[in-house]
Design a protein around this motif. Structure first.
Motif, mmCIF file in Angstrom:
data_model
loop_
_atom_site.group_PDB
_atom_site.id
_atom_site.type_symbol
_atom_site.label_atom_id
_atom_site.label_comp_id
_atom_site.label_asym_id
_atom_site.label_seq_id
_atom_site.Cartn_x
_atom_site.Cartn_y
_atom_site.Cartn_z
ATOM 1 N N SER A 141 0.191 -1.223 0.321
ATOM 2 C CA SER A 141 -0.074 0.397 -0.332
ATOM 3 C C SER A 141 1.000 1.173 -0.180
ATOM 4 O O SER A 141 1.602 0.647 0.777
ATOM 5 C CB SER A 141 -0.976 -0.658 1.264
ATOM 6 O OG SER A 141 -0.201 0.190 2.343
ATOM 7 N N VAL A 142 0.317 2.169 -0.774
ATOM 8 C CA VAL A 142 0.636 3.606 -0.412
ATOM 9 C C VAL A 142 -0.271 4.286 -0.269
ATOM 10 O O VAL A 142 -1.316 4.272 -0.648
ATOM 11 C CB VAL A 142 0.821 4.227 -2.084
ATOM 12 C CG1 VAL A 142 1.787 5.347 -2.035
ATOM 13 C CG2 VAL A 142 2.173 2.581 -2.281
ATOM 14 N N ARG A 143 -0.067 5.770 0.739
ATOM 15 C CA ARG A 143 -0.827 6.222 1.500
ATOM 16 C C ARG A 143 -0.083 7.804 1.542
ATOM 17 O O ARG A 143 1.288 7.921 1.993
ATOM 18 C CB ARG A 143 -1.467 6.247 2.327
ATOM 19 C CG ARG A 143 -2.332 7.315 2.854
ATOM 20 C CD ARG A 143 -2.862 7.015 4.584
ATOM 21 N NE ARG A 143 -3.636 7.630 5.008
ATOM 22 C CZ ARG A 143 -5.197 8.062 4.561
ATOM 23 N NH1 ARG A 143 -5.260 7.247 3.234
ATOM 24 N NH2 ARG A 143 -5.948 8.894 5.049
ATOM 25 N N VAL A 144 -0.471 8.559 0.699
ATOM 26 C CA VAL A 144 0.255 9.928 0.784
ATOM 27 C C VAL A 144 -0.817 10.934 1.680
ATOM 28 O O VAL A 144 -2.118 11.203 1.749
ATOM 29 C CB VAL A 144 -0.373 11.064 -0.911
ATOM 30 C CG1 VAL A 144 0.443 12.817 -0.301
ATOM 31 C CG2 VAL A 144 1.436 9.971 -1.597
ATOM 32 N N CYS A 145 -0.372 11.664 2.905
ATOM 33 C CA CYS A 145 -1.350 12.088 4.027
ATOM 34 C C CYS A 145 -1.878 13.416 3.426
ATOM 35 O O CYS A 145 -0.976 14.220 2.745
ATOM 36 C CB CYS A 145 -0.421 12.361 5.291
ATOM 37 S SG CYS A 145 0.417 10.674 6.030
ATOM 38 N N LYS A 146 -3.167 13.476 4.163
ATOM 39 C CA LYS A 146 -3.188 14.975 3.127
ATOM 40 C C LYS A 146 -3.861 15.538 4.224
ATOM 41 O O LYS A 146 -4.514 14.750 5.705
ATOM 42 C CB LYS A 146 -4.851 15.076 2.027
ATOM 43 C CG LYS A 146 -3.539 13.784 0.582
ATOM 44 C CD LYS A 146 -5.112 13.568 -0.402
ATOM 45 C CE LYS A 146 -3.945 12.572 -1.748
ATOM 46 N NZ LYS A 146 -5.158 13.121 -3.246
ATOM 47 N N ASP A 147 -4.236 17.494 4.310
ATOM 48 C CA ASP A 147 -5.271 17.888 4.801
ATOM 49 C C ASP A 147 -6.975 17.295 4.587
ATOM 50 O O ASP A 147 -7.079 17.402 4.073
ATOM 51 C CB ASP A 147 -4.613 19.311 4.231
ATOM 52 C CG ASP A 147 -5.394 20.460 5.734
ATOM 53 O OD1 ASP A 147 -6.510 21.162 5.458
ATOM 54 O OD2 ASP A 147 -4.930 20.317 6.255
ATOM 55 N N LEU A 148 -6.729 17.156 5.726
ATOM 56 C CA LEU A 148 -8.346 16.865 5.771
ATOM 57 C C LEU A 148 -10.065 17.763 5.149
ATOM 58 O O LEU A 148 -10.479 17.574 5.013
ATOM 59 C CB LEU A 148 -9.211 16.521 7.361
ATOM 60 C CG LEU A 148 -8.712 15.500 7.995
ATOM 61 C CD1 LEU A 148 -9.160 15.704 9.449
ATOM 62 C CD2 LEU A 148 -8.747 13.844 7.492
ATOM 63 N N ILE A 149 -8.735 18.909 5.146
ATOM 64 C CA ILE A 149 -10.286 19.811 5.087
ATOM 65 C C ILE A 149 -9.751 20.740 3.446
ATOM 66 O O ILE A 149 -10.447 20.673 2.364
ATOM 67 C CB ILE A 149 -10.066 21.736 5.898
ATOM 68 C CG1 ILE A 149 -10.641 21.219 7.153
ATOM 69 C CG2 ILE A 149 -10.904 22.508 4.902
ATOM 70 C CD1 ILE A 149 -10.423 21.674 7.748
ATOM 71 N N THR A 150 -8.326 21.149 2.731
ATOM 72 C CA THR A 150 -8.235 21.405 1.873
ATOM 73 C C THR A 150 -7.926 20.288 0.621
ATOM 74 O O THR A 150 -8.163 20.516 -0.251
ATOM 75 C CB THR A 150 -7.131 22.480 1.999
ATOM 76 O OG1 THR A 150 -5.445 21.486 2.636
ATOM 77 C CG2 THR A 150 -7.512 23.312 2.593
ATOM 78 N N LYS A 151 -7.924 18.678 1.697
ATOM 79 C CA LYS A 151 -6.964 17.525 0.689
ATOM 80 C C LYS A 151 -5.921 17.705 -0.238
ATOM 81 O O LYS A 151 -5.113 17.422 -1.237
ATOM 82 C CB LYS A 151 -8.357 17.545 -0.254
ATOM 83 C CG LYS A 151 -9.472 17.236 -0.239
ATOM 84 C CD LYS A 151 -10.173 15.789 1.160
ATOM 85 C CE LYS A 151 -11.016 15.667 1.951
ATOM 86 N NZ LYS A 151 -10.686 14.615 2.889
#
Length: 570
Positions: free
Chosen positions: A55-65
C-alpha cells in the motif's frame, strides 16, 4: 549488497549499513520532503521497482485535501523496505529529493532523543544527502535532516539521529570543531526546546545587551566600562541612517564567565544621568515568549484579584462620566476602581466597569441597580466576565435556542415532509398536516387538513408519516382548512376519503401479502399518491391547472401485470 544478503539475518553486522532494519524489522517506510503534487500512483510505480508494495498513502489535509508533504509506503517484507531505503533515499521526485527512513509506530524511539545530535554553522550548500554522507561513517542513521526556511533555503543547522548512542558520541568527538565546506561546525547533543527554556536561567552566554544609553555615549565608552570585567571581542552602539545613536548596543565577551559577571555588576548602574539595563542578548522569539508569559501571568493575577467584585455596566447615558458613575454606586460600599469606556474621540461607549472591595458589596449593587432607570435609560448591571466565559455562555444559549423541542428526525431531501418516527399501520396515520412552522400561504384551490388515512390494513410494520396536499378540482368546492366554520368533521372525513378513491383507485397498501416486501418505499407511495408538482422544500407549487388523475389504462395495465395473489379490489 550481495554479501549482506548472504549473511544470516540475525548477524549484528548486517544491521550497520541499513539504518536499524534488523533491530526494528519494519516493512513500512516514511517518505518525507515530497512535492505537493506527487501522487500515490507515482510513488507506487517508483517503489514497486524494488519489491512488492502492499500500500501507498500520501497524507493530506482533511479540509483542503492538499498533500502534507509526506507519505507511507508498506512493503511485503522488511528486506524489500531495506533495499528501497538504500536505493531510493534522496532520489528526486518531481525535481525534489525525498527523504526516506523507517516508520516506527512507537513514538518513544523518536522522542527519546537517544543518539540525536545537533549540528550548526553549516554551509548553505550542504543538503540532506551531504549531511547523511558525512555522518553515515560513524554508524547506522535513523533520520537526517537539514532545517530549511519557507523558501527552501538552508538555515545553517541540522539534526542527525543515530541508532546507537555510542555512534552519536563518536560523531561529536570527531566532527565538532572541524571544517565542512570551509566553515567550522559545532556538533553537540540535541537538547529539546522545553529543556533549554527550563535551564534558561543557567544559560552560558557571551553577548551582552545594553539599553537606555545616553546619546553622547560612544563605542569607546562601552569598551572602557565593560573591559574591566573581561576581554571584549566587540562593542558597538546601534545607530540610524543619519548616525544618531539609538541608545542601545551590544558587548561581546570572549568568556561566558566574564559576560555573566558584567551583567551582575553593571545592571541598574547610572552613567551620564541614565540608568542602564544590562542583560543577556536575546533573540526576538525569546523576548516575545518572555513578554507573553509575563503578560499572561499579570492578566491571571488581575482576574483573580477582581473575581466576584468587578461589575460590568451597559446602556449608560452619554452624560454619565467617571465621577457620576462613582456617585451612583458609592452607597453600596468601597469602590476601588470606576471607569466609563470611551472611543478614541472621547465619546462614551455606553458601558463601563465598577470594582468594589468585597463580593458582598458587588452583589448588593447588582440587585439594587440592575434595571434601574438612570437618566431615562434602564441600566444593565452584571458581574464582569472574561471573553472566554462570555463565549462559552453564548454558545450554550445559542445551542438551547436552536435545539429542536418535540420535533422528529430531520426531513430527508429525497422525501419532502417525511418523518421517521411515525405510528404503525395499525394506528391512525395523519395526512394533510404540514411540518411545524412550515405552513405556506394557501392560495385558491389548496388547503391543508388534518385527516385520518383509512383503509390501510392493520397489523403491518411501522410506516413513516407523510403529508398529502388537498387539491381542488375544477368545478368542485374544496374542503375548508381545519378550524374554519362550515363542514363538520364527519363531512370533511368523507370528502377526504372520496378524494383518495378518485385519485388512487386500484392502489392499496398490502404489507402482509405473499411475495410482497414488508415495507413499500415511501417515495414510491408518494409518487402514486401525490399528483402535484413539488418544490425542493416539499411544498406544492401553486398552479392554475388542476392535476389530472391517473389514466385508467395505466392502472389496468399495472393490475394485469401483477400476480393473481396480489390483486386487490378497491
Amino acid at each position: 549488497m550481495a554479501t549482506m544478503q548472504a549473511q544470516p539475518p540475525l548477524v549484528p553486522q548486517a544491521a550497520t549499513p541499513i539504518g536499524g532494519a534488523s533491530q526494528f524489522g519494519s516493512a513500512s517506510l516514511y517518505v518525507g520532503d515530497l512535492d505537493h503534487f506527487v501522487t500515490e500512483t507515482q510513488l507506487f510505480e517508483i517503489f514497486s521497482r524494488v519489491g512488492v508494495v502492499l500500500s501507498v498513502r500520501v497524507c493530506k489535509d482533511l479540509i483542503t485535501k492538499r498533500s502534507l508533504g509526506y507519505a507511507y509506503v508498506n512493503y511485503n517484507s522488511p528486506q524489500d523496505a531495506t533495499r528501497a531505503l538504500e536505493l531510493l533515499n534522496f532520489t528526486p521526485i518531481n525535481g525534489k529529493p525525498v527523504r526516506i527512513m523507517f516508520s516506527h509506530r512507537d513514538p518513544s524511539i523518536r522522542k527519546s532523543g537517544t543518539g540525536n545530535i545537533f549540528i550548526k554553522n553549516l554551509d548553505r550548500s550542504i543538503d540532506n544527502k551531504a549531511l547523511y554522507d558525512t555522518f553515515s561513517a560513524f554508524g547506522p542513521i535513523l533520520s537526517c535532516k537539514v532545517a530549511i526556511d519557507s523558501n527552501g533555503q538552508s538555515k545553517g543547522h541540522g539534526f542527525v539521529q543515530f541508532e546507537q548512542e555510542s555512534s552519536a558520541q563518536n560523531a561529536i568527538e570527531k566532527v565538532n570543531g572541524m571544517l565542512l565546506c570551509d566553515k567550522q561546525v559545532y556538533v553537540g547533543p540535541f537538547i529539546r526546546r522545553q529543556e533549554r527554556e527550563k535551564d534558561s536561567g543557567n544559560l552560558r552566554f557571551n553577548n551582552v545587551f545594553v539599553k537606555n544609553l545616553s546619546e553622547i555615549t560612544t563605542d569607546e565608552d562601552l569598551r572602557k566600562i565593560f573591559g574591566v570585567h573581561g576581554t571584549i571581542s566587540s562593542a558597538v552602539i546601534m545607530r540610524d541612517a543619519d548616525g544618531k545613536s539609538k541608545c542601545f548596543g551590544f558587548v561581546n565577551f570572549d568568556r561566558p564567565e566574564d559576560a555573566a559577571k558584567a551583567v551582575e555588576a553593571l545592571n541598574g548602574t547610572t552613567f551620564n544621568d541614565k540608568e542602564w539595563y544590562v542583560g543577556r542578548a536575546q533573540r526576538k522569539s525569546e523576548r516575545e515568549a518572555e513578554l507573553k508569559a509575563k503578560f499572561e501571568q499579570d492578566r491571571k493575577a488581575r482576574l483573580e484579584r477582581y473575581q466576584g467584585v468587578n461589575l460590568y455596566l451597559k446602556n449608560l447615558d452619554d452624560a454619565i462620566d467617571d465621577e457620576k458613575l462613582r456617585d451612583l454606586f458609592s452607597e453600596f460600599g468601597t469602590i476601588t476602581s470606576c471607569k466609563v469606556m470611551r472611543d478614541p474621540q472621547g465619546q462614551s461607549k455606553g458601558s463601563g466597569f465598577v470594582a468594589f472591595s468585597s463580593s458582598d458589596e458587588a452583589t448588593r449593587a447588582v440587585s439594587e441597580m440592575n434595571g434601574k432607570m438612570i437618566a431615562s435609560k434602564p441600566l444593565y448591571v452584571a458581574p464582569a466576565q472574561t471573553k472566554e466565559e462570555r463565549r462559552a455562555r453564548l454558545q450554550v444559549q445559542f445551542a438551547q435556542l436552536h435545539s429542536p423541542v418535540g420535533v422528529g428526525a430531520a426531513v430527508p431531501t429525497s422525501l419532502p415532509g417525511f418523518h421517521a418516527g411515525a405510528p404503525g399501520i395499525g394506528q391512525q396515520v395523519i395526512y394533510g398536516q404540514p411540518p411545524h412552522g412550515l405552513i405556506p400561504p394557501q392560495p385558491a384551490g389548496y388547503g391543508y387538513q388534518q385527516q385520518v388515512l383509512t383503509g390501510l390494513r392493520p397489523g403491518g410494520t411501522p410506516m413513516p408519516n407523510f403529508y398529502v396536499p388537498m387539491v381542488q378540482r375544477q368545478g368542485q368546492q374544496g374542503p375548508r382548512p381545519m378550524g374554519r366554520r362550515g363542514n363538520p368533521p364527519q363531512q370533511q372525513q368523507q370528502q377526504a376519503q372520496q378524494f383518495l378513491r378518485n385519485n388512487n383507485r386500484g392502489l392499496r397498501y398490502m404489507p402482509n401479502a405473499r411475495n410482497t416486501p414488508d415495507t413499500v418505499p415511501p417515495q414510491a407511495m408518494m409518487n402514486s399518491m401525490l399528483q402535484v408538482p413539488l418544490e425542493l422544500g416539499g411544498m406544492p407549487v401553486p398552479s392554475a391547472e388542476a392535476p389530472q388523475p391517473i389514466p385508467i389504462s395505466a392502472l389496468a395495465s399495472a393490475l394485469a401485470s401483477a400476480p393473481a395473489d396480489q390483486h386487490r379490489v378497491v
